[in-house]
Design a protein around this motif. Structure first.
Motif, short mmCIF file in Angstrom:
data_model
loop_
_atom_site.label_atom_id
_atom_site.label_comp_id
_atom_site.label_asym_id
_atom_site.label_seq_id
_atom_site.Cartn_x
_atom_site.Cartn_y
_atom_site.Cartn_z
N LYS A 131 0.83 -1.21 0.00
CA LYS A 131 0.00 0.00 0.00
C LYS A 131 0.87 1.26 0.00
CE LYS A 131 -3.57 -2.29 2.79
NZ LYS A 131 -4.40 -2.67 1.71
N ALA A 132 0.25 2.39 -0.35
CA ALA A 132 0.94 3.67 -0.31
C ALA A 132 1.41 3.95 1.11
CB ALA A 132 0.02 4.79 -0.79
N GLY A 133 2.62 4.48 1.24
CA GLY A 133 3.20 4.76 2.55
C GLY A 133 4.11 3.66 3.05
N GLU A 134 3.99 2.46 2.50
CA GLU A 134 4.83 1.35 2.92
C GLU A 134 6.22 1.44 2.29
OE1 GLU A 134 3.16 -2.56 2.54
OE2 GLU A 134 1.22 -1.92 3.32
N THR A 135 7.19 0.85 2.96
CA THR A 135 8.55 0.76 2.44
C THR A 135 8.84 -0.71 2.14
OG1 THR A 135 9.25 2.66 3.75
CG2 THR A 135 10.98 1.21 2.92
N VAL A 136 9.39 -0.96 0.96
CA VAL A 136 9.72 -2.33 0.58
C VAL A 136 11.21 -2.43 0.28
CG1 VAL A 136 7.44 -2.85 -0.34
CG2 VAL A 136 9.17 -1.95 -1.85
N GLU A 137 11.74 -3.60 0.49
CA GLU A 137 13.14 -3.87 0.20
C GLU A 137 13.21 -4.70 -1.07
OE1 GLU A 137 16.04 -6.13 2.87
OE2 GLU A 137 15.73 -4.21 3.91
N ARG A 139 15.74 -6.64 -3.85
CA ARG A 139 17.08 -7.14 -4.21
C ARG A 139 17.21 -7.03 -5.73
NH1 ARG A 139 19.95 -10.56 -0.50
NH2 ARG A 139 21.05 -11.13 -2.39
N VAL A 140 18.18 -6.23 -6.15
CA VAL A 140 18.48 -6.05 -7.57
C VAL A 140 19.93 -6.43 -7.79
CG1 VAL A 140 16.74 -4.25 -7.93
CG2 VAL A 140 19.03 -3.60 -7.21
N PRO A 141 20.35 -6.61 -9.04
CA PRO A 141 21.74 -7.00 -9.28
C PRO A 141 22.77 -6.06 -8.64
CG PRO A 141 20.46 -7.28 -11.27
CD PRO A 141 19.56 -6.61 -10.27
N ALA A 142 22.44 -4.79 -8.49
CA ALA A 142 23.38 -3.83 -7.92
C ALA A 142 23.38 -3.84 -6.39
CB ALA A 142 23.06 -2.42 -8.42
N GLY A 143 22.49 -4.60 -5.79
CA GLY A 143 22.42 -4.65 -4.33
C GLY A 143 20.98 -4.64 -3.86
N THR A 144 20.76 -4.05 -2.68
CA THR A 144 19.42 -3.98 -2.11
C THR A 144 18.96 -2.53 -2.06
OG1 THR A 144 19.88 -5.93 -0.76
CG2 THR A 144 18.02 -4.58 -0.09
N LEU A 145 17.74 -2.30 -2.52
CA LEU A 145 17.17 -0.95 -2.51
C LEU A 145 16.03 -0.90 -1.49
CD1 LEU A 145 16.69 -0.36 -6.35
CD2 LEU A 145 18.59 0.42 -4.94
N GLN A 146 15.88 0.25 -0.86
CA GLN A 146 14.74 0.50 0.00
C GLN A 146 13.87 1.52 -0.74
OE1 GLN A 146 14.72 0.80 4.06
NE2 GLN A 146 15.44 -1.30 4.06
N LEU A 147 12.66 1.12 -1.08
CA LEU A 147 11.75 1.97 -1.83
C LEU A 147 10.50 2.25 -1.02
CD1 LEU A 147 11.94 0.10 -5.27
CD2 LEU A 147 13.26 2.10 -4.55
N ARG A 148 10.13 3.53 -0.99
CA ARG A 148 8.90 3.95 -0.31
C ARG A 148 7.84 4.18 -1.38
NH1 ARG A 148 10.39 8.59 2.02
NH2 ARG A 148 9.61 9.79 0.26
N ILE A 149 6.67 3.63 -1.18
CA ILE A 149 5.56 3.83 -2.14
C ILE A 149 4.87 5.13 -1.75
CG2 ILE A 149 3.41 2.88 -3.04
CD1 ILE A 149 4.45 0.09 -2.18
N ASP A 150 4.95 6.13 -2.63
CA ASP A 150 4.37 7.44 -2.35
C ASP A 150 2.90 7.50 -2.77
OD1 ASP A 150 6.83 8.36 -1.34
OD2 ASP A 150 7.50 8.87 -3.36
N SER A 151 2.58 6.97 -3.95
CA SER A 151 1.18 6.99 -4.40
C SER A 151 0.92 5.87 -5.40
CB SER A 151 0.84 8.35 -5.03
OG SER A 151 1.55 8.50 -6.24
N ILE A 152 -0.35 5.51 -5.49
CA ILE A 152 -0.79 4.45 -6.41
C ILE A 152 -1.97 4.99 -7.19
CG2 ILE A 152 -1.67 2.10 -6.63
CD1 ILE A 152 -0.51 1.60 -3.77
N GLU A 153 -1.90 4.92 -8.52
CA GLU A 153 -2.99 5.37 -9.39
C GLU A 153 -3.25 4.30 -10.44
OE1 GLU A 153 -1.39 8.81 -11.27
OE2 GLU A 153 -1.21 9.95 -9.42
N LEU A 154 -4.29 4.51 -11.22
CA LEU A 154 -4.55 3.64 -12.37
C LEU A 154 -4.32 4.39 -13.65
CD1 LEU A 154 -7.66 1.48 -11.56
CD2 LEU A 154 -5.35 0.76 -11.95
#
Length: 154
Positions: A131-137, A139-154
């Motif tokens: 959901k929006a507001g959540e942070t997900v981790e 794993r990509v080839p360059a390492g680990t990213l922490q991404l925050r979901i700011d908004s979700i639209e269609l």
């Protein structure tokens, strides 16, 4: 079964029509022209045109299979409460504070230049059902990213 947008489905139909009605006749004409030049065993144009025909027929069969198994999603039934196929997601990379916007699409519609990423990509896979507001981790080839979901639209 492959779910996709109406736009992606229409684009695939148009590509298939282009291959069948324009490209294939062009290659068949090239084969006929090369055949008229005589000895086929040493005729480079003939062999090149035959290879092109094989490649083209393979692409046509592939697109036909994709379309045969494609299902267009009804966007009116999709919500914006969590990330799913066809969601337009604005995210922020917490590590470098960079904002990005991606639309999650089927693998056949993916185009990074248009901001469309495949649902099978590591980033989209990690974002799914969050959901929006959540942070997900992620794993990509360059390492680990922490991404925050700011908004979700269609």
């Amino acid at each position: 079964m492959e779910y996709m947008s109406q736009e992606g489905y229409d684009k695939l139909v148009a590509e298939l029509h282009q291959l069948e009605s324009v490209e294939l006749p062009r290659v068949k004409d090239a084969i006929a022209e090369a055949r008229d030049k005589g000895d086929l065993s040493e005729n480079f144009e003939y062999h090149a045109a035959k290879r092109e025909q094989g490649r083209l027929l393979s692409r046509i069969r592939f697109k036909q299979r994709v379309l045969a198994h494609a299902r267009v999603l009804d966007t009116s039934r999709l919500g914006t409460d969590n990330v799913q196929l066809l969601s337009r997601v604005q995210i922020t990379n917490i590590g470098n504070n960079t904002s990005m916007t991606y639309t999650i699409v089927s693998p056949h519609e993916a185009n990074l230049h248009e901001g469309k990423i495949s649902i099978k990509s590591p980033i989209a896979n990690a974002l799914l059902n969050h959901k929006a507001g959540e942070t997900v981790e992620v794993r990509v080839p360059a390492g680990t990213l922490q991404l925050r979901i700011d908004s979700i639209e269609l």
